[in-house]
Design a protein around this motif. Structure first.
Motif, PDB file in Angstrom:
ATOM      1  N   SER A 112       0.850  -1.184   0.000  1.00  0.00           N
ATOM      2  CA  SER A 112       0.000   0.000   0.000  1.00  0.00           C
ATOM      3  C   SER A 112       0.887   1.235   0.000  1.00  0.00           C
ATOM      4  O   SER A 112       2.042   1.185   0.447  1.00  0.00           O
ATOM      5  CB  SER A 112      -0.910   0.022   1.232  1.00  0.00           C
ATOM      6  N   GLN A 113       0.356   2.317  -0.476  1.00  0.00           N
ATOM      7  CA  GLN A 113       1.122   3.560  -0.436  1.00  0.00           C
ATOM      8  C   GLN A 113       1.318   4.018   1.001  1.00  0.00           C
ATOM      9  O   GLN A 113       2.352   4.612   1.337  1.00  0.00           O
ATOM     10  CB  GLN A 113       0.429   4.660  -1.249  1.00  0.00           C
ATOM     11  N   ASP A 120       6.642  10.444  -7.068  1.00  0.00           N
ATOM     12  CA  ASP A 120       6.629   9.429  -6.025  1.00  0.00           C
ATOM     13  C   ASP A 120       6.318  10.084  -4.684  1.00  0.00           C
ATOM     14  O   ASP A 120       7.179  10.714  -4.066  1.00  0.00           O
ATOM     15  CB  ASP A 120       7.992   8.725  -5.973  1.00  0.00           C
ATOM     16  N   ALA A 121       5.094   9.923  -4.223  1.00  0.00           N
ATOM     17  CA  ALA A 121       4.645  10.595  -3.007  1.00  0.00           C
ATOM     18  C   ALA A 121       5.458  10.158  -1.798  1.00  0.00           C
ATOM     19  O   ALA A 121       5.835  10.983  -0.954  1.00  0.00           O
ATOM     20  CB  ALA A 121       3.161  10.323  -2.786  1.00  0.00           C
ATOM     21  N   ALA A 122       5.740   8.859  -1.672  1.00  0.00           N
ATOM     22  CA  ALA A 122       6.457   8.362  -0.504  1.00  0.00           C
ATOM     23  C   ALA A 122       7.871   8.930  -0.440  1.00  0.00           C
ATOM     24  O   ALA A 122       8.351   9.332   0.627  1.00  0.00           O
ATOM     25  CB  ALA A 122       6.506   6.836  -0.529  1.00  0.00           C
ATOM     26  N   ALA A 132      -3.234   7.973   1.911  1.00  0.00           N
ATOM     27  CA  ALA A 132      -1.940   8.625   2.090  1.00  0.00           C
ATOM     28  C   ALA A 132      -2.066  10.142   2.180  1.00  0.00           C
ATOM     29  O   ALA A 132      -1.156  10.806   2.682  1.00  0.00           O
ATOM     30  CB  ALA A 132      -0.997   8.249   0.950  1.00  0.00           C
ATOM     31  N   ASP A 133      -3.176  10.695   1.700  1.00  0.00           N
ATOM     32  CA  ASP A 133      -3.374  12.148   1.806  1.00  0.00           C
ATOM     33  C   ASP A 133      -3.331  12.602   3.262  1.00  0.00           C
ATOM     34  O   ASP A 133      -2.902  13.717   3.556  1.00  0.00           O
ATOM     35  CB  ASP A 133      -4.711  12.545   1.179  1.00  0.00           C
ATOM     36  N   LEU A 134      -3.775  11.736   4.176  1.00  0.00           N
ATOM     37  CA  LEU A 134      -3.736  12.080   5.596  1.00  0.00           C
ATOM     38  C   LEU A 134      -2.299  12.324   6.039  1.00  0.00           C
ATOM     39  O   LEU A 134      -2.016  13.286   6.762  1.00  0.00           O
ATOM     40  CB  LEU A 134      -4.369  10.957   6.424  1.00  0.00           C
ATOM     41  N   TYR A 135      -1.375  11.469   5.614  1.00  0.00           N
ATOM     42  CA  TYR A 135       0.023  11.639   5.999  1.00  0.00           C
ATOM     43  C   TYR A 135       0.602  12.936   5.433  1.00  0.00           C
ATOM     44  O   TYR A 135       1.388  13.625   6.095  1.00  0.00           O
ATOM     45  CB  TYR A 135       0.849  10.442   5.522  1.00  0.00           C
ATOM     46  N   LEU A 136       0.224  13.256   4.213  1.00  0.00           N
ATOM     47  CA  LEU A 136       0.721  14.487   3.601  1.00  0.00           C
ATOM     48  C   LEU A 136       0.200  15.717   4.326  1.00  0.00           C
ATOM     49  O   LEU A 136       0.951  16.670   4.579  1.00  0.00           O
ATOM     50  CB  LEU A 136       0.314  14.526   2.125  1.00  0.00           C
TER      51      LEU A 136
END
Length: 462
Positions: free
Chosen positions: A253-254, A286-288, A319-323
């Motif tokens: 998962s991302q 690459d978001a991560a 993953a938007d939450l982490y950003l």
């Protein structure tokens, strides 16, 4: 919370030989032992306090628990800040994962495989069975031995101090999982993986990864292999079991990739920044990768660069939450005494994710920084009333209460914090300070005196 009956005062003993009705720790005894041992673990091991990392591991763990047969709902998942590759399970459903293991996993499926294996040790009551046939031991002694054994895996000098006399050797022999235990945990764990929609092949894949990292010998052998020996037969057996499942399973998962990037950035921000700067071959979308770079920049105080790195990144799989949390972290680091931009982000997230540890803890920190102490206490209480697994919130609540002039509540909250970390003497000291605070009310006094009596019993038993 503190207002619970002391299991050590309840006259509960571990089993005696020849008593078939108590051949194992009962489930309730195991839960009591687990709660007390959890406080000892918090006192002795370098546990992560990062809410984003803890929230991810807890969510992953609970997803697996919900797919495990015969699992109780009271599992607690901890992250140990240790680069060694290891994991452990304890009575009552305490599962510990080293940051080194997260870093070594190639995908979320492999991390899930390890957690599923540890969950199986608990659900199959392997730890409780380890006491079968032992001589009579009171709960306090059993607790001290267990705490010492687990702690010694990470800090030998700490663990040895906690082990009682010559009983340690026998206890170690009983705690070490047998080959049959490991095979059963593999079998049950593979079933848990499939039920949770993770690829069952991740378990033999992770075993092969461990052998690959060991290179075959000596000090290079990962700690996980020392406590969970892997053989070619075990890999073959787990592969055959995994082959029995078919379907379209998830492997990664991302969210995992971002958590992996976060772990690496928190452990060595300079290295992450250097690698990102020198390696321009990576996908700029690459978001991560960019997220990890931004977290590393925040750790080094380069907040403007961090905000620039976070621009234009979009996530998926939550993953938007982490950003968004990373953006809030950067704004908070840039303006330590006022967080208007961070508060705007966190107020929105709090509406979307109420009582969610990463959001709540970061939001409370921002509210304290902005001087909104009453609101900070209110938000913290919202999660604390529903979840006792967030002791760091107690420390933040104590800070907010102190700044608000509510000294009795501040000392009471710090007492709770120290109690959850097994520091019973400091717990009593904080409660004594609460009893002498000028703003002490009759209602708070009654509550504090009750907690003080409980803390004293734990202190006497140590």
């Amino acid at each position: 919370m503190l207002a619970v009956a002391s299991p050590l005062q309840a006259g509960i003993n571990l089993p005696e030989i020849g008593d078939p009705s108590s051949a194992l720790l009962s489930p309730s005894q195991e839960q009591q032992l687990g709660r007390t041992l959890l406080r000892e673990v918090r006192r002795t091991l370098p546990l992560s306090k990062d809410p984003v990392l803890l929230g991810y591991v807890e969510a992953l763990g609970q997803r697996l628990v919900s797919s495990a047969p015969d699992a109780h709902p009271n599992f607690t998942f901890l992250v140990v800040e240790d680069p060694r590759i290891n994991a452990f399970a304890m009575p009552g459903g305490i599962i510990g994962i080293n940051t080194g293991l997260i870093d070594a996993a190639r995908n979320e499926g492999e991390l899930a495989a390890v957690i599923a294996h540890e969950i199986a040790h608990v659900t199959q009551r392997h730890i409780a069975r380890a006491y079968a046939g032992s001589t009579r031991i009171d709960l306090a002694t059993g607790l001290a031995i267990l705490a010492g054994i687990i702690a010694s895996a990470y800090a030998p000098e700490v663990g040895q101090a906690a082990i009682i006399g010559g009983m340690a050797g026998g206890a170690q022999a009983r705690i070490n999982f047998t080959r049959a235990n490991e095979q059963e945990a593999d079998r049950i764990g593979i079933g848990i993986l499939a039920a949770a929609d993770y690829d069952p092949q991740a378990m033999p894949g992770f075993f092969e990864r461990m052998l690959q990292l060991s290179g075959g010998a000596g000090e290079a052998v990962p700690e996980y292999l020392r406590t969970h020996p892997v053989t070619s037969n075990r890999i073959t057996d787990s592969r055959l079991r995994a082959d029995q499942y078919s379907g379209d399973f998830r492997t990664d998962s991302q969210a995992f990739r971002m958590i992996l990037a976060r772990v690496q950035a928190l452990q060595d921000p300079a290295r992450v920044i250097d690698l990102h700067t020198r390696d321009r071959s990576g996908d700029p979308r690459d978001a991560a990768r960019r997220y990890g770079y931004a977290i590393a920049l925040i750790q080094r105080g380069q907040t403007e660069q961090a905000l620039q790195a976070l621009q234009g990144i979009s996530g998926q799989d939550g993953a938007d939450l982490y950003l968004e949390l990373a953006r809030a972290e950067a704004h908070m680091a840039a303006r330590p005494t006022n967080h208007p931009a961070a508060l705007q982000i966190l107020e929105r997230l709090n509406d979307i994710y109420p009582r969610h540890l990463p959001v709540t803890q970061t939001y409370v920190q921002a509210l304290i920084g902005a001087g909104e102490y009453a609101r900070a206490m209110q938000v913290a209480d919202g999660l604390l009333s529903a979840d006792a697994k967030a002791p760091e919130l107690l420390r933040l609540k104590a800070d907010a209460a102190s700044r608000l002039g509510r000294q009795a509540v501040s000392h009471e909250s710090m007492a709770e914090y120290y109690f959850h970390h097994g520091q019973y003497r400091e717990t009593v000291r904080q409660l004594d300070m609460a009893l002498t605070a000028q703003d002490l009310t009759p209602h708070v006094e009654e509550r504090v005196r009750s907690k003080r009596a409980i803390a004293l019993r734990f202190l006497d038993d140590r």
